[in-house]
Design a protein around this motif. Structure first.
Motif, PDB file in Angstrom:
ATOM      1  N   ASP A  57      79.163  22.029  30.179  1.00  0.00           N
ATOM      2  CA  ASP A  57      78.230  22.080  31.435  1.00  0.00           C
ATOM      3  C   ASP A  57      78.930  21.217  32.287  1.00  0.00           C
ATOM      4  O   ASP A  57      79.874  20.078  31.906  1.00  0.00           O
ATOM      5  N   SER A 152      71.205  28.396  24.761  1.00  0.00           N
ATOM      6  CA  SER A 152      70.933  28.562  26.123  1.00  0.00           C
ATOM      7  C   SER A 152      71.917  29.472  27.124  1.00  0.00           C
ATOM      8  O   SER A 152      72.949  29.660  26.618  1.00  0.00           O
ATOM      9  N   ALA A 153      71.492  30.080  28.166  1.00  0.00           N
ATOM     10  CA  ALA A 153      72.383  30.709  29.219  1.00  0.00           C
ATOM     11  C   ALA A 153      72.790  31.778  28.666  1.00  0.00           C
ATOM     12  O   ALA A 153      74.127  32.096  28.792  1.00  0.00           O
ATOM     13  N   ILE A 235      77.189  24.919  35.351  1.00  0.00           N
ATOM     14  CA  ILE A 235      75.433  24.825  35.081  1.00  0.00           C
ATOM     15  C   ILE A 235      75.198  23.308  34.519  1.00  0.00           C
ATOM     16  O   ILE A 235      76.027  22.886  33.940  1.00  0.00           O
ATOM     17  N   LEU A 237      73.058  21.913  32.131  1.00  0.00           N
ATOM     18  CA  LEU A 237      72.387  22.235  30.681  1.00  0.00           C
ATOM     19  C   LEU A 237      70.964  21.860  30.718  1.00  0.00           C
ATOM     20  O   LEU A 237      70.225  22.475  30.225  1.00  0.00           O
ATOM     21  N   GLN A 240      68.822  23.926  32.965  1.00  0.00           N
ATOM     22  CA  GLN A 240      69.062  25.253  32.562  1.00  0.00           C
ATOM     23  C   GLN A 240      67.939  25.555  31.287  1.00  0.00           C
ATOM     24  O   GLN A 240      67.088  26.425  31.378  1.00  0.00           O
ATOM     25  N   GLU A 244      64.402  27.656  31.570  1.00  0.00           N
ATOM     26  CA  GLU A 244      64.052  28.434  30.491  1.00  0.00           C
ATOM     27  C   GLU A 244      62.910  28.381  29.637  1.00  0.00           C
ATOM     28  O   GLU A 244      62.171  29.288  29.420  1.00  0.00           O
ATOM     29  N   ALA A 266      71.918  26.675  37.788  1.00  0.00           N
ATOM     30  CA  ALA A 266      71.149  27.322  36.743  1.00  0.00           C
ATOM     31  C   ALA A 266      70.849  28.763  36.906  1.00  0.00           C
ATOM     32  O   ALA A 266      70.618  29.265  38.092  1.00  0.00           O
ATOM     33  N   ILE A 268      68.754  31.735  35.147  1.00  0.00           N
ATOM     34  CA  ILE A 268      67.914  32.121  34.107  1.00  0.00           C
ATOM     35  C   ILE A 268      67.210  33.218  34.486  1.00  0.00           C
ATOM     36  O   ILE A 268      66.770  33.808  35.364  1.00  0.00           O
ATOM     37  N   THR A 272      64.701  36.041  27.886  1.00  0.00           N
ATOM     38  CA  THR A 272      66.355  36.028  27.351  1.00  0.00           C
ATOM     39  C   THR A 272      66.368  36.036  25.789  1.00  0.00           C
ATOM     40  O   THR A 272      65.566  36.637  25.280  1.00  0.00           O
ATOM     41  N   TYR A 579      65.533  18.358  38.699  1.00  0.00           N
ATOM     42  CA  TYR A 579      67.241  18.026  39.180  1.00  0.00           C
ATOM     43  C   TYR A 579      67.298  16.844  39.611  1.00  0.00           C
ATOM     44  O   TYR A 579      68.232  16.200  39.351  1.00  0.00           O
TER      45      TYR A 579
END
Length: 599
Positions: A57, A152-153, A235, A237, A240, A244, A266, A268, A272, A579
């Protein structure tokens, strides 16, 4: 003299022939040592598959790494098995599978290796490796599968799988062979050439029982594999994972972009899935299960889902009207609800008030002024000319076509043209009353969540954007990313027009999205409620922050969640705070979003 020379040559040739035939007789008939050596040893050519590049990331956290696995290879001509039942028990396969795999391998080549059992885990390999010596014609090839420490992602990172026959036919590089693994989606697919590395080759001697007798000619002809390039993703992380978590149990998208660079912070897609389930021997069965899931977790909503933008498009309408000279900050219209429905707010309103209160009738009248400017004397023709001119302005905002992100299968949405309405209604048989729903981002207009986030970045930058992208550097080198992501795109609207629009967007937070406000962080945003004929309306919100020096631009789209000021605005506000501050100071709002009872 010449006759003697010819006789001498003939005799010499005959003598040499006799010597060679005698030597050949001794080798093949009298002395069997060469035969035994040929039978007892063989040269195997083994491909040394490189490790795929790692993915990090933007802060250096590992997102994708490699885990070793093993393919059990078979050379059909050398393969021997006396007790089939025992063999199948040891390797945990059934007889029918063994028969089919052996037949397929023999059909491919009796003397070349083919996979018999693919992707054996390290645990299973430890259990069976001592039995390999009992079965001639078998050997093990080491490979690797991808692992995702944070699960993730998934939709952004993508997955790898065995190359298909069609892909092999299209491989002009001649890099791949049957059984190789290739990136099929996401970053894995787009950056396949960077990630795959360079294959190596090893030659080794083995006896008839498959026992390794060492390198052929001390490895003189071997070549080492070269690992693929490591990628640094854009990204974040932590952001992200947080997004999620907020979107768990919901359907929709969140896309966050760093405005000044176009770097995606991010991405999303909800719902997912855990990317780890699309690795290893269970890839096919798990993929089929995901593909059958009615919630469509494999569907990459940020770049593939297309929705009406709703009221967020009013910002674009405002800027286009200002640039065309049709609107100015003092342009005032009444909130005439006989034209189109609206909510309660003061009337009449100027452009600032129209943005702040999201006044539908204002944009109905403003859009008509943009489209019908009486340039031809024919109402139908005026509408056609006006629509096409307006559309050219709108396309510069990155709408109506793919933005070119570094992912495959990106959709471009739709900004309708006069040709579309000609096909639907007939040439010269439609006018403004036919298309007025475009004024508030409805009708035949479609955008993707990625395009919405890019709009937020344009508003933050006062008129420009860099194409959104997911890779920040290749092997630590930022200049190694594709050059197109470093090109600045101007939207053709003067920067000073954005000043008033930004101020109005900041005020709109306290009008239509009060719950999105964050203490000491000025957010400029716009809510939207996109109509959905199949059920509850979709909740939409775009924003950037801090307004004075934007660090993040974001778009949130929550399907069937109603008013944009609730689900979408609340989610975006939490993402912005996470963020910028790296912590959440509003646990009650976080719980509200997690529970998801927005209606």
């Amino acid at each position: 003299m010449n006759d003697q020379r010819q006789i001498t040559i003939i005799i010499t040739v005959i003598l040499v022939g006799i010597v060679l035939l005698t030597k050949l007789f001794l080798i093949q008939v009298a002395d069997d040592s060469f035969l035994k050596r040929a039978e007892s040893n063989a040269i195997q050519r083994l491909v040394d598959h490189p490790y795929r590049g790692l993915v990090y990331d933007r802060t250096g956290k590992i997102m994708v790494y490699n885990n070793p696995i093993f393919d059990l290879m078979i050379i059909p001509k050398e393969f021997q098995v006396d007790d089939t039942t025992r063999f199948c028990e040891i390797f945990n396969i059934d007889k029918e599978y063994l028969k089919e795999a052996y037949t397929a391998a023999r059909k491919y080549s009796p003397v070349k290796p083919s996979p018999l059992i693919k992707q054996i885990s390290t645990t299973d390999f430890a259990r069976v490796q001592d039995f390999l010596i009992d079965y001639p014609g078998l050997f093990v090839m080491t490979r690797s599968v991808r692992s995702y420490p944070q699960s993730s992602a998934a939709n952004a990172l993508g997955y790898i799988g065995e190359i298909s026959a069609i892909q092999l036919e299209r491989d002009s590089s001649n890099y791949y062979t049957q059984g190789d693994y290739v990136g099929l989606s996401g970053i894995e697919g787009f950056y396949e050439n960077e990630l795959r590395g360079v294959k190596g080759v090893k030659y080794k001697m083995v006896n008839v029982r498959g026992v390794d007798k060492g390198a052929f000619k001390s490895g003189e002809y071997d070549s080492a594999s070269v690992a693929g390039h490591n990628l640094t993703s854009t990204i974040d992380l932590e952001l992200q994972l947080y997004g999620e978590m907020l979107m768990e149990g919901k359907r929709g998208s969140v896309v966050a972009i760093e405005p000044k660079t176009g770097e995606v912070l991010a991405m999303i897609s909800a719902p997912t899935y855990d990317p780890n389930i699309l690795t290893g021997a269970q890839f096919s069965s798990n993929y089929m299960e995901l593909n059958r899931d009615e919630t469509k977790p494999l569907f990459n909503r940020p770049i593939m889902a297309m929705y009406p933008p709703g009221s967020i498009f009013k910002i674009v309408q405002s800027l286009v009207g200002l640039q065309m000279g049709v609107l100015n900050p003092n342009t005032t219209y009444s909130c005439n609800r006989s034209l189109v429905a609206c909510h309660n707010h003061p009337s009449p309103v100027n452009l600032f008030g129209a943005i702040r209160n999201s006044c539908n009738p204002y944009y109905h009248q403003a859009y008509r002024a943009m489209i019908n400017r009486e340039v031809s004397g024919n109402t139908f023709k005026d509408t056609e000319i006006g629509l096409n001119e307006w559309r050219e302005y709108v396309l510069k905002f990155g709408l109506g076509g793919p933005l070119g992100i570094d992912l495959k299968n990106e959709k471009g949405g739709s900004i309708p043209s006069s040709k579309l309405y000609d096909r639907i209604y007939g040439e010269g048989r439609w006018k403004y009353s036919t298309i007025y729903s475009l004024s508030i981002g409805q009708g035949e207009m479609l955008v993707t969540p990625l395009q919405m986030a890019n709009l937020a970045a344009i508003f933050a930058n006062k008129g420009y954007y860099y194409p959104p992208h997911l890779i920040k550097a290749v092997d630590g080198d930022p200049s190694a990313i594709p050059n197109k992501f470093l090109i600045k795109h101007e939207v053709g609207v003067d920067a000073h027009h954005f000043d008033m629009v930004q101020d109005a967007m900041a005020e709109a937070i306290f009008g239509t999205a009060a719950r999105a406000a964050i203490k000491d962080i000025t957010i400029a945003g716009k809510t939207g409620t996109a109509q959905n004929p199949q059920g509850e309306d979709h909740s939409v919100f775009i924003a950037f922050a801090p307004k004075e020096d934007p660090k993040i631009a974001i778009a949130v789209y929550v399907e069937n969640a109603g008013w944009g000021g609730r689900a979408a605005a609340s989610t975006a506000s939490l993402m912005i705070e996470k963020y910028i501050r790296r912590e959440i100071t509003r646990p009650a709002l976080e719980e509200y979003v997690k529970v998801g009872k927005f209606m």
